[in-house]
Scaffold this active site. Structure first.
Site, PDB file in Angstrom:
ATOM      1  N   TYR A  25       0.847  -1.205   0.000  1.00 45.58           N
ATOM      2  CA  TYR A  25       0.000   0.000   0.000  1.00 45.58           C
ATOM      3  C   TYR A  25       0.875   1.246   0.000  1.00 45.58           C
ATOM      4  O   TYR A  25       0.677   2.173   0.766  1.00 45.58           O
ATOM      5  CB  TYR A  25      -0.948  -0.016   1.211  1.00 45.58           C
ATOM      6  CG  TYR A  25      -2.133   0.909   1.071  1.00 45.58           C
ATOM      7  CD1 TYR A  25      -3.182   0.597   0.213  1.00 45.58           C
ATOM      8  CD2 TYR A  25      -2.209   2.097   1.802  1.00 45.58           C
ATOM      9  CE1 TYR A  25      -4.272   1.440   0.092  1.00 45.58           C
ATOM     10  CE2 TYR A  25      -3.297   2.951   1.683  1.00 45.58           C
ATOM     11  CZ  TYR A  25      -4.323   2.615   0.825  1.00 45.58           C
ATOM     12  OH  TYR A  25      -5.416   3.458   0.697  1.00 45.58           O
ATOM     13  N   GLU A  84      13.005  -6.046  -5.027  1.00 47.47           N
ATOM     14  CA  GLU A  84      13.933  -6.897  -4.290  1.00 47.47           C
ATOM     15  C   GLU A  84      13.271  -7.761  -3.223  1.00 47.47           C
ATOM     16  O   GLU A  84      13.886  -8.711  -2.730  1.00 47.47           O
ATOM     17  CB  GLU A  84      15.055  -6.059  -3.665  1.00 47.47           C
ATOM     18  CG  GLU A  84      14.597  -5.071  -2.601  1.00 47.47           C
ATOM     19  CD  GLU A  84      14.255  -3.710  -3.150  1.00 47.47           C
ATOM     20  OE1 GLU A  84      14.305  -2.744  -2.373  1.00 47.47           O
ATOM     21  OE2 GLU A  84      13.929  -3.609  -4.353  1.00 47.47           O
ATOM     22  N   HIS A 108       5.515  -4.134 -12.993  1.00 51.78           N
ATOM     23  CA  HIS A 108       6.849  -4.098 -13.606  1.00 51.78           C
ATOM     24  C   HIS A 108       7.265  -5.541 -13.837  1.00 51.78           C
ATOM     25  O   HIS A 108       6.980  -6.422 -13.025  1.00 51.78           O
ATOM     26  CB  HIS A 108       7.834  -3.386 -12.678  1.00 51.78           C
ATOM     27  CG  HIS A 108       9.235  -3.294 -13.198  1.00 51.78           C
ATOM     28  ND1 HIS A 108       9.528  -3.044 -14.523  1.00 51.78           N
ATOM     29  CD2 HIS A 108      10.440  -3.424 -12.571  1.00 51.78           C
ATOM     30  CE1 HIS A 108      10.847  -3.002 -14.682  1.00 51.78           C
ATOM     31  NE2 HIS A 108      11.418  -3.240 -13.521  1.00 51.78           N
ATOM     32  N   SER A 252      15.238  30.755 -26.197  1.00 51.50           N
ATOM     33  CA  SER A 252      15.838  31.817 -27.009  1.00 51.50           C
ATOM     34  C   SER A 252      16.607  31.230 -28.188  1.00 51.50           C
ATOM     35  O   SER A 252      16.996  30.051 -28.177  1.00 51.50           O
ATOM     36  CB  SER A 252      16.789  32.652 -26.154  1.00 51.50           C
ATOM     37  OG  SER A 252      17.942  31.893 -25.809  1.00 51.50           O
TER      38      SER A 252
END
Length: 331
Positions: A25, A84, A108, A252
């Site tokens: 969480y 891990e 992931h 610029s």
């Protein structure tokens, strides 16, 4: 051209009468849990005994269980823990409860792709990965919007894994912004490469090198901080909004000319060769093995690097400067 999928492509009915267990969480965990809950999905949270996050989850109206109990009760298990620690938690608390027909999911692909976690063949294994931090996933959802997501299927035991992943992505708000299909391999390797070469490793090294070059040349550290670190966000925001062309259209002519003529001297052929070498280390599993061994040995090198980086002069200069930013204090 990659195809994006949206709300009309996801079917939340596939999650109806299913219980989703969010394991963890933290940043992503709270966002996934609350967004799914607000999408009408039955959500529970799995945490280790004594977790400080339990109170936060309960105050948000979520039911908290041990990881093992949550895994046993759930039809869908989403692991949102640090890479891990996932392997040990999976082996001890989740794997014994992976009955046929369940869905095991990740945000992931690290542990699946590099073989740290090997699920049984009777469960679907999918990934839904928001491309933004948890607080943004939650905030945009509450605003009626969403954060783009990647989704992938590693194992399709049910024949519905792809549709299920898209449904989950819709549940957390991803299809409002658009979701993109990938593979565990592609997501893992590109994510690690981006972190190491550009977003974290490359950018941090570039900022520090620029800062140190100016300081060594006798310029005020505060000015070096502004020019090499503080203004990064201003430029990145322009790039995110409309690409490199938008950024160059907003700066610029002097800055734009310097971009074209001096930038390539920083990223040289040698730099690109190192990029390819780092990618090969990721693809071969060398980085993954190194990271796993570092954690198994108690993180001595990792801890030392953290301490050393925290003591870099740019940190002290930045701390003092930010304390004087009235607008930052208000924010």
């Amino acid at each position: 051209m990659a195809r994006m999928y949206y709300d009309e492509d996801g079917n939340l009915d596939l999650l109806a009468n299913k219980t989703v267990a969010i394991i963890g969480y933290g940043s992503q965990g709270h966002a996934h849990a609350l967004n799914l809950k607000d999408s009408g999905i039955d959500v529970i949270v799995g945490l280790y005994p004594g977790s400080k996050s339990a109170k936060k989850a309960e105050e948000a109206g979520l039911t908290v269980h041990s990881v093992a109990d949550a895994a046993a009760k759930a039809d869908w298990i989403m692991i949102l823990l640090p890479d891990e620690v996932q392997k040990s938690v999976y082996k001890q608390e989740i794997e014994p409860h992976l009955k046929e027909g369940k869905v095991l999911s990740f945000a992931h692909g690290f542990n699946i792709h590099f073989g740290q976690i090997v699920p049984p063949p009777t469960v679907d294994v999918v990934m839904v990965a928001p491309k933004g931090p948890g607080h943004l996933v939650r905030r945009t959802y509450t605003q009626g919007e969403g954060v783009p997501c990647l989704f992938a299927v590693f194992q399709d035991a049910s024949g519905q894994a792809r549709d299920r992943a898209m449904a989950y992505a819709k549940g957390i708000g991803g299809t409002r912004a658009g979701i993109l299909e990938t593979s565990f391999r592609e997501e893992t390797e590109t994510d690690l490469f981006g972190e190491q070469v550009v977003l974290c490793g490359g950018l941090s090294a570039l900022i520090k090198a620029g800062f140190q070059t100016l300081v060594d040349a006798g310029y005020q550290p505060e000015l070096a901080y502004f020019e090499c670190l503080h203004e990064v966000k201003l430029i990145v925001d322009l790039i995110v909004e409309g690409g490199l062309a938008n950024m160059r259209d907003s700066i610029s002519n002097t800055a734009e000319y310097g971009d074209y003529t001096r930038g390539p001297r920083i990223v040289t052929d040698e730099t690109r060769a190192e990029m390819r070498k780092i990618l090969q280390e990721i693809q071969s599993g060398q980085f993954a093995r190194e990271f796993v061994l570092e954690n198994q040995s108690g993180k001595p090198g990792f801890t030392a690097m953290r301490r050393q980086e925290a003591e870099h002069p740019i940190e002290e200069v930045g701390k003092d400067l930010r304390a004087m930013f009235s607008w930052l204090k208000k924010a």
